[in-house]
Each structure stands twice: as C-alpha cells, then as structure tokens.
Scaffold this active site. Structure first.
Site, PDB file in Angstrom:
ATOM      1  N   PRO A  62       0.765  -0.977   0.033  1.00 25.59           N
ATOM      2  CA  PRO A  62      -0.132   0.023  -0.102  1.00 25.59           C
ATOM      3  C   PRO A  62       0.981   1.251   0.004  1.00 25.59           C
ATOM      4  O   PRO A  62       0.321   2.510  -0.801  1.00 25.59           O
ATOM      5  CB  PRO A  62      -0.867  -0.130   1.321  1.00 25.59           C
ATOM      6  CG  PRO A  62      -1.388  -1.933   1.448  1.00 25.59           C
ATOM      7  CD  PRO A  62       0.291  -2.440   1.686  1.00 25.59           C
ATOM      8  N   TYR A 144     -17.780 -16.110  -6.855  1.00 30.92           N
ATOM      9  CA  TYR A 144     -17.560 -15.183  -7.016  1.00 30.92           C
ATOM     10  C   TYR A 144     -18.112 -14.191  -6.881  1.00 30.92           C
ATOM     11  O   TYR A 144     -17.962 -13.038  -6.205  1.00 30.92           O
ATOM     12  CB  TYR A 144     -17.459 -15.079  -9.122  1.00 30.92           C
ATOM     13  CG  TYR A 144     -17.774 -13.811  -9.510  1.00 30.92           C
ATOM     14  CD1 TYR A 144     -16.382 -13.830 -10.469  1.00 30.92           C
ATOM     15  CD2 TYR A 144     -18.976 -12.729  -9.706  1.00 30.92           C
ATOM     16  CE1 TYR A 144     -15.928 -12.050 -10.736  1.00 30.92           C
ATOM     17  CE2 TYR A 144     -18.447 -11.792 -10.561  1.00 30.92           C
ATOM     18  CZ  TYR A 144     -17.552 -11.637 -10.953  1.00 30.92           C
ATOM     19  OH  TYR A 144     -16.885 -10.171 -11.816  1.00 30.92           O
ATOM     20  N   LYS A 148     -16.156 -11.018  -5.098  1.00 30.71           N
ATOM     21  CA  LYS A 148     -16.537  -9.270  -4.912  1.00 30.71           C
ATOM     22  C   LYS A 148     -17.851  -9.118  -4.011  1.00 30.71           C
ATOM     23  O   LYS A 148     -17.364  -7.481  -4.017  1.00 30.71           O
ATOM     24  CB  LYS A 148     -18.013  -9.563  -6.277  1.00 30.71           C
ATOM     25  CG  LYS A 148     -16.990  -9.620  -7.560  1.00 30.71           C
ATOM     26  CD  LYS A 148     -16.484  -8.854  -8.101  1.00 30.71           C
ATOM     27  CE  LYS A 148     -16.441  -7.132  -8.488  1.00 30.71           C
ATOM     28  NZ  LYS A 148     -15.458  -6.615  -8.923  1.00 30.71           N
TER      29      LYS A 148
END
Length: 307
Positions: A62, A144, A148
C-alpha cells in the site's frame, strides 16, 4: 440525462484493469472528456492512445501504491481489475487487491475519488420477475459473488469510516466491444471466429439476464467519478431481463448465419446469476443522471466487430 462526454474533465484518472473489456471502455470514455488517462494492468496492451503503467496492484505494498498514485497526481481511480479464475485467483484479484488499494488511498494526503466496479452477483439469487434494488440484503451463492461482495464491503466500510471517498457500482452482465472470451457470449464469439459453425451445437439455459454495454457502463463510471455519492452503492444495468437464447440468436445472425444453421439445445441453469437477473436502475438515474443507451443488437454487433 447528463452526457459524460460533456462533463468537466478530471485532471488525471488511473484505471486499474485497463486491458479488460470494462477497463478499455472506461479509458476511452475518460479520454473523450479530455482527461489524462493512465491505464494500469499487469500486461501492456499494444496500440492504446493513453499512458500505460504495468503494475500488479495485488502484489504492491500500500505505501508503494500510494506513492505511485501521488506521483501521477491522480484525482480519480477506477477499479475495473479482476476477473474469473480459481478460488485463490478470485480472492487475490477481488479482495487482496481491493484491500491494498483502499489502504493506499487512505494513506494519501489528497484522496482521489474511487469508483469500484462491483457485481450484480453480490446480491445472490433473484426471484423471477423481480428487480433487485440497492436496499436488498446481499446473499451471494457463488464463489465469484462472495469475493466481489467482500471487496465491495472493504470499500464501503472505508468510505463510511471517512478514510476514502468512494462509490460502488454494482454492474450486471457486460457485453459490447472486447467482451471477455471467458463469458458465455464471448466464448461463443471466439468459437465462431476460430472454427465457424461447422459441427457446432450451442447449449442454452432457459435463463433471462440483464446485460449492459461496456460503453454505457463507462459513461456511468465517469459520472460517478464526480457525483456526490460517497459511500453509496448504485446499480448499473439496462433494467431488462433478456432471454439468453435471443441473445445467442442475434449473435449468430451478426456472424452471418441463417436461422437454424447452428442447433440450440436446452441446458440446465448452472452459471452465476441463476435463471433470472434484473437490476433496478432508478438510483443511477436519480444520483448520476445516467441511463443506458445501447440496444441489444448494437452491443452484439460491437462485440462481434471488436472482439
């Protein structure tokens, strides 16, 4: 409706996943506004007009990512990265990547707007005849859909905590130019291009799905990048449940095949989305001034010509 091509341009936008179907459309939409576009993906795409920076976001710390974004002078970041794959690939591309991105944005002195591309599959199964709204409780039943949703929740929690300025667009099935060959329609297009119709039989489930053209989605992204919608979830779709069999027929016609040239056989519903998906898109109209423009045939013709 507001035309994204006439809104004030961003100083600079970074598009993650810039080589995919959605990413390419988003880069083109921002370029039309006069924005300075920087595309980011692991592998360069030849022949693009905007700047490109090869980078593995999920593998970048990050602090390093924050420095890269600050060096670019970015004021908008679009996360169109990720795709299908094995469970470990899904988690890396849709959860680990988002966590690192959100941490990087939160560490920046000047925080860009993040437009995160979510999925209608986050909601889970839908009852036939209904339209899912943003108030629905997400209950995904696929790997999936679960990853998500996990990624979207990372974004939304950070927005609610005030560490990022972000909006989540929950998007239905995407087609149009450069449709991914991992999708049902994209795979059929590739098969027809590669081998023609000889010996081809298409198995089609009795499903009805909401589809949106990647170019319409890209317009929504541009609008969401400037609208006062921090911390919101907004559905993006056409609000129409299309018969998948009808979409297949249009694709076959677009490929120049006569009716009946390719047999269509019934198959059970086994893919993500179940037998029915349809998005309630009233929030997109109200908050973004957006509505879809492209019809089915126009989108499938673009998918065939630019695939």
């Amino acid at each position: 409706m507001i035309d994204a091509t006439t809104t004030a341009s961003a100083t600079r936008v970074v598009v993650l996943g810039a080589t995919g179907c959605v990413g390419r459309a988003v880069c083109a939409a921002y370029a039309r506004t006069g924005a300075r576009v920087v595309g980011v993906a692991r592998t360069p795409l030849p022949g693009v007009d905007h700047r490109f920076r090869p980078l593995d976001i999920a593998g970048t710390a990050p602090a390093d990512l924050a420095r890269i974004l600050a060096d670019e002078g970015v004021d908008t970041v679009v996360n169109a990265a990720g795709g299908w794959g094995r469970p470990e690939e899904l988690k890396r591309g849709h959860v680990q990547l988002v966590r690192r991105l959100v941490a990087a944005l939160g560490a920046m002195e000047t925080r860009p707007r993040l437009v995160h591309i979510g999925s209608v599959h986050e909601y889970g199964p839908m009852a036939e005849g209904t339209s899912v709204s943003e108030t629905a409780v997400p209950r995904p039943d696929s790997a999936y859909g679960r990853v998500k949703l996990a990624g979207s929740r990372v974004v939304l929690r950070a927005a609610q905590a005030g560490t990022v300025d972000a909006v989540v667009l929950r998007v239905v099935n995407v087609y149009g130019p450069y449709t991914t060959p991992t999708s049902f329609l994209g795979a059929l297009r590739e098969r027809l291009r590669r081998s023609g119709p000889e010996g081809l039989t298409v198995s089609v489930a009795p499903a009805r799905r909401d589809f949106v053209d990647a170019r319409d989605l890209a317009e929504a992204v541009v609008l969401a990048g400037r609208a006062p919608v921090n911390g919101r979830v907004i559905n993006i779709g056409r609000g129409v449940a299309e018969e998948v069999r009808d979409l297949v027929q249009v694709l076959l016609e677009t490929a120049g095949l006569r009716p009946g040239a390719v047999p269509l056989v019934d198959a059970p519903v086994s893919s993500n989305g179940g037998a029915w998906t349809r998005a309630d898109i009233r929030q997109a109209r109200r908050l973004l001034g957006w509505c879809p423009r492209s019809g089915v045939r126009e989108s499938i013709e673009a998918m065939w010509e630019q695939g």
